[in-house]
Design a protein around this motif. Structure first.
Motif, PDB file in Angstrom:
ATOM      1  N   ILE A 195      -8.536  -8.656   0.881  1.00  0.00           N
ATOM      2  CA  ILE A 195      -9.771  -7.890   0.680  1.00  0.00           C
ATOM      3  C   ILE A 195      -9.704  -6.556   1.425  1.00  0.00           C
ATOM      4  CG2 ILE A 195     -12.296  -7.927   0.932  1.00  0.00           C
ATOM      5  CD1 ILE A 195     -10.974  -9.969  -1.115  1.00  0.00           C
ATOM      6  N   ALA A 196      -9.188  -6.602   2.648  1.00  0.00           N
ATOM      7  CA  ALA A 196      -9.132  -5.360   3.442  1.00  0.00           C
ATOM      8  C   ALA A 196      -8.234  -4.319   2.770  1.00  0.00           C
ATOM      9  CB  ALA A 196      -8.625  -5.674   4.854  1.00  0.00           C
ATOM     10  N   LEU A 197      -7.068  -4.747   2.289  1.00  0.00           N
ATOM     11  CA  LEU A 197      -6.140  -3.788   1.675  1.00  0.00           C
ATOM     12  C   LEU A 197      -6.697  -3.243   0.353  1.00  0.00           C
ATOM     13  CD1 LEU A 197      -2.729  -5.601   2.337  1.00  0.00           C
ATOM     14  CD2 LEU A 197      -3.636  -3.582   3.512  1.00  0.00           C
ATOM     15  N   THR A 198      -7.350  -4.098  -0.405  1.00  0.00           N
ATOM     16  CA  THR A 198      -7.923  -3.648  -1.677  1.00  0.00           C
ATOM     17  C   THR A 198      -9.072  -2.667  -1.425  1.00  0.00           C
ATOM     18  OG1 THR A 198      -7.279  -5.746  -2.674  1.00  0.00           O
ATOM     19  CG2 THR A 198      -8.956  -4.462  -3.834  1.00  0.00           C
ATOM     20  N   GLY A 227      -4.364  -0.563  -9.125  1.00  0.00           N
ATOM     21  CA  GLY A 227      -4.730  -1.266  -7.892  1.00  0.00           C
ATOM     22  C   GLY A 227      -3.564  -2.146  -7.473  1.00  0.00           C
ATOM     23  N   ARG A 228      -3.509  -2.421  -6.178  1.00  0.00           N
ATOM     24  CA  ARG A 228      -2.416  -3.255  -5.685  1.00  0.00           C
ATOM     25  C   ARG A 228      -2.561  -4.681  -6.234  1.00  0.00           C
ATOM     26  NH1 ARG A 228      -3.702  -6.684  -1.628  1.00  0.00           N
ATOM     27  NH2 ARG A 228      -1.482  -6.890  -1.145  1.00  0.00           N
ATOM     28  N   GLY A 229      -1.422  -5.288  -6.596  1.00  0.00           N
ATOM     29  CA  GLY A 229      -1.449  -6.650  -7.103  1.00  0.00           C
ATOM     30  C   GLY A 229      -1.810  -7.612  -5.980  1.00  0.00           C
ATOM     31  N   ILE A 230      -2.830  -8.424  -6.199  1.00  0.00           N
ATOM     32  CA  ILE A 230      -3.343  -9.314  -5.147  1.00  0.00           C
ATOM     33  C   ILE A 230      -2.791 -10.720  -5.353  1.00  0.00           C
ATOM     34  CG2 ILE A 230      -5.437 -10.335  -4.160  1.00  0.00           C
ATOM     35  CD1 ILE A 230      -6.913  -7.788  -5.321  1.00  0.00           C
ATOM     36  N   PRO A 266       0.805  -1.229   0.000  1.00  0.00           N
ATOM     37  CA  PRO A 266       0.000   0.000   0.000  1.00  0.00           C
ATOM     38  C   PRO A 266       0.836   1.276   0.000  1.00  0.00           C
ATOM     39  CG  PRO A 266      -0.932  -1.600   1.528  1.00  0.00           C
ATOM     40  CD  PRO A 266       0.356  -2.186   1.035  1.00  0.00           C
ATOM     41  N   LEU A 267       1.959   1.273   0.718  1.00  0.00           N
ATOM     42  CA  LEU A 267       2.798   2.478   0.748  1.00  0.00           C
ATOM     43  C   LEU A 267       3.309   2.836  -0.647  1.00  0.00           C
ATOM     44  CD1 LEU A 267       5.160   2.306   3.838  1.00  0.00           C
ATOM     45  CD2 LEU A 267       3.935   4.304   2.976  1.00  0.00           C
ATOM     46  N   ALA A 268       3.673   1.802  -1.394  1.00  0.00           N
ATOM     47  CA  ALA A 268       4.168   2.034  -2.752  1.00  0.00           C
ATOM     48  C   ALA A 268       3.039   2.541  -3.648  1.00  0.00           C
ATOM     49  CB  ALA A 268       4.765   0.746  -3.319  1.00  0.00           C
ATOM     50  N   GLN A 269       1.845   2.004  -3.435  1.00  0.00           N
ATOM     51  CA  GLN A 269       0.702   2.494  -4.215  1.00  0.00           C
ATOM     52  C   GLN A 269       0.404   3.952  -3.872  1.00  0.00           C
ATOM     53  OE1 GLN A 269       0.613   0.302  -6.768  1.00  0.00           O
ATOM     54  NE2 GLN A 269      -1.592   0.584  -6.782  1.00  0.00           N
TER      55      GLN A 269
END
Ligand code: GUN
Ligand code: ZN
Length: 513
Positions: A226-229, A204-207, A184-187
């Protein structure tokens, strides 16, 4: 470039486009470097008239109709309102100038719509031409997963976000579907850098919830996935304007590919997408890229998930026998990269749902993935946009990707061989990209009312291109000569020729990143 600000009492005309040089306003219309805040939009008070050779694909054609929609205006005027919208696109001598119009004369330069990259990997910015000793799965294991793990470091993440964004500016990629980092920090760094630049992004962040040991740092638990997305969507979706219809920053749900997620993740992502679809959130992933028999991506998906076809895993049918296990991830805001080895049924389902393809020939060459069959895919009626797929692809420049598309499709065997028309190449790198991003009403060409995303391409800044354009053989037929010029421009252009980049009428400033 000459900048003329005509006197209000003496409106600009084609013959007399004004005299007073006013570089402080026209050349930098409200894009003050102000890291941490959005560039000021549409702050000019006057229309800006960009004069140059205009080429774009007008209207809303299919790829097969692109040649008849190609517009070429040798001495053109692209007129932009103070709000950054296209007010007029036509011959300079047909321009009805208004008092206060600011004329920016780009001389012999070309004005093209901004390029749209429908598939590019932010965390692979430094991995172009990484030697992985094999095709997709070896390359991911040996090069990419370890490289992407480095973005856990906040300092590294900030640097790579800036370099990625600068690479986009250099390549004139005004809009992009960006495969994000797991972290998330990088996003956050990516979205911030993009906002400072004023570029458009969907990301979006790669899951990843399963994978080999080398991917362990990129993986999360099911609940964290799911929470991070969800948190990313809430934090960044339309963060710049608060409205997805006007925003330049938008988010996507990005499972890396089926092999990176479990059926539990696919079910949970389907549930999440059902909740956020109406907010204009996207879905982005890979499909049918590598089909090495037995051990390639496509066969492994079919074996491990026991599905009839790969697409089923994104279409809610991810349980054994392609039984329905959840909601579909397909739709108008879903972009699937590669689609080299699709069945007719998969292509038909994509067309039916409005799902688009990001076609990445440069990457497919590098990873030995084969070639998406051009005619068969076009005939299926799916929107095909171009993706650099950097770092699988080793070219940021979408016109180079279009050039690779030309080369691979003319090399298709037998009857399948096709020479793409240069208008199809331009279409695929601009308007088709906007269509894939469900944003065709906003950008992608120079139709009046659209947001003014455009590139100033100055052949003088890349002498090999200038020499080809000046000395290359041209047909007596003006239309054929036009096509030859566009082809040479797209094939021969390199980053140094991209002199200026505008998004929504604002000049993009790499120093602001
Ligand atoms: N499939 C899953 N991950 C990737 C990736 O990073 N690049 C490409 N080209 N294909 C993938
Ligand atoms: Zn990719």
């Amino acid at each position: 470039m000459r900048v003329n600000a005509p006197d209000v009492t003496s409106p600009a005309t084609a013959a007399n486009p004004g005299t007073a040089a006013n570089p402080g306003t026209a050349a930098n219309p409200g894009t003050a470097a102000n890291p941490g805040t959005a560039p000021i939009r549409g702050t000019g008070t006057h229309r800006r008239v960009h004069r140059g050779r205009i080429m774009h694909i007008a209207g809303s054609p299919t790829v097969s109709e692109a040649d008849s929609a190609l517009v070429d205006i040798p001495d053109g005027a692209l007129v932009i309102t103070a709000e950054g919208l296209i007010d007029f696109c036509g011959p300079f001598d047909e321009l009805s100038a208004l008092p206060g119009d600011v004329v920016v004369d780009h001389g012999d330069a070309f004005l093209l719509p901004g390029f749209v990259d429908a598939h590019v990997h932010f965390p692979q910015t430094y991995e172009l031409n990484a030697y992985g000793g094999g095709q997709l799965l070896e390359w991911l294991n040996n090069c990419i997963f370890p490289a992407e793990s480095r973005l856990a470091d906040p300092v590294f993440a900030r640097t790579i976000a800036r370099d990625f964004t600068r690479a986009r500016i250099a390549a004139g990629t005004t809009a992009a579907m960006v495969f994000g980092s797991a972290f998330p920090l990088a996003q956050d760094e990516l979205f911030e850098a993009t906002r400072r630049a004023g570029l458009r992004i969907v990301s979006g962040r790669g899951i990843q919830t399963q994978g080999p040991d080398s991917a362990a740092p990129l993986m999360t638990s099911e609940s964290d996935a799911i929470a991070l997305t969800t948190a990313e969507i809430d934090r960044w979706h339309a963060a710049d304007t608060g409205n997805p219809d006007t925003a330049r920053l938008l988010t996507a749900i990005v499972p890396r590919f089926t092999l990176s997620v479990t059926t539990q993740t696919l079910a949970a992502l389907g549930e999440l997408y059902a909740q956020v679809r109406d907010r204009g959130v996207y879905v982005h992933t890979h499909l049918n890229e590598n089909n090495r028999p037995g051990t390639g991506e496509v066969d492994l998906v079919k074996q491990l998930f026991d599905v009839e076809c790969y697409l089923d895993t994104y279409d809610g049918k991810f349980l054994p026998g392609s039984a329905v296990g959840g909601e579909s991830l397909l739709g108008r805001r879903t972009v699937l990269a590669h689609c080299v080895h699709c069945t007719d049924a998969e292509l038909a389902r994509m067309a039916e749902t409005g799902t688009s393809i990001a076609h990445c020939p440069t990457s497919q060459l590098f990873l030995g993935s084969g070639t998406m069959p051009w005619n068969r895919t076009v005939d299926a009626g799916v929107t095909i946009a171009l993706g650099s797929d950097c770092g699988g692809g080793d070219e940021w420049l979408i016109s180079k990707v279009a050039g690779d598309a030309y080369k691979v499709h003319i090399s298709e065997p037998g009857e399948a061989s096709v020479a793409m028309h240069p208008a199809q190449m331009l279409f695929s790198g601009t308007l088709a990209g906007a269509r894939a991003l469900d944003a065709e009403s906003r950008f992608g060409n120079f139709d009046v009312g659209k947001e003014a995303d455009f590139l100033v391409i100055d052949p003088q800044q890349w002498p090999p291109l200038e020499r080809m354009l000046r000395n290359g053989v041209r047909d007596d037929d003006p239309q054929r000569a036009r096509d030859q010029t566009l082809f040479a421009l797209l094939m021969g252009m390199r980053e140094p020729a991209i002199a200026e980049v505008y998004v929504g009428g604002d000049k993009v400033d790499a120093d602001a990143v």
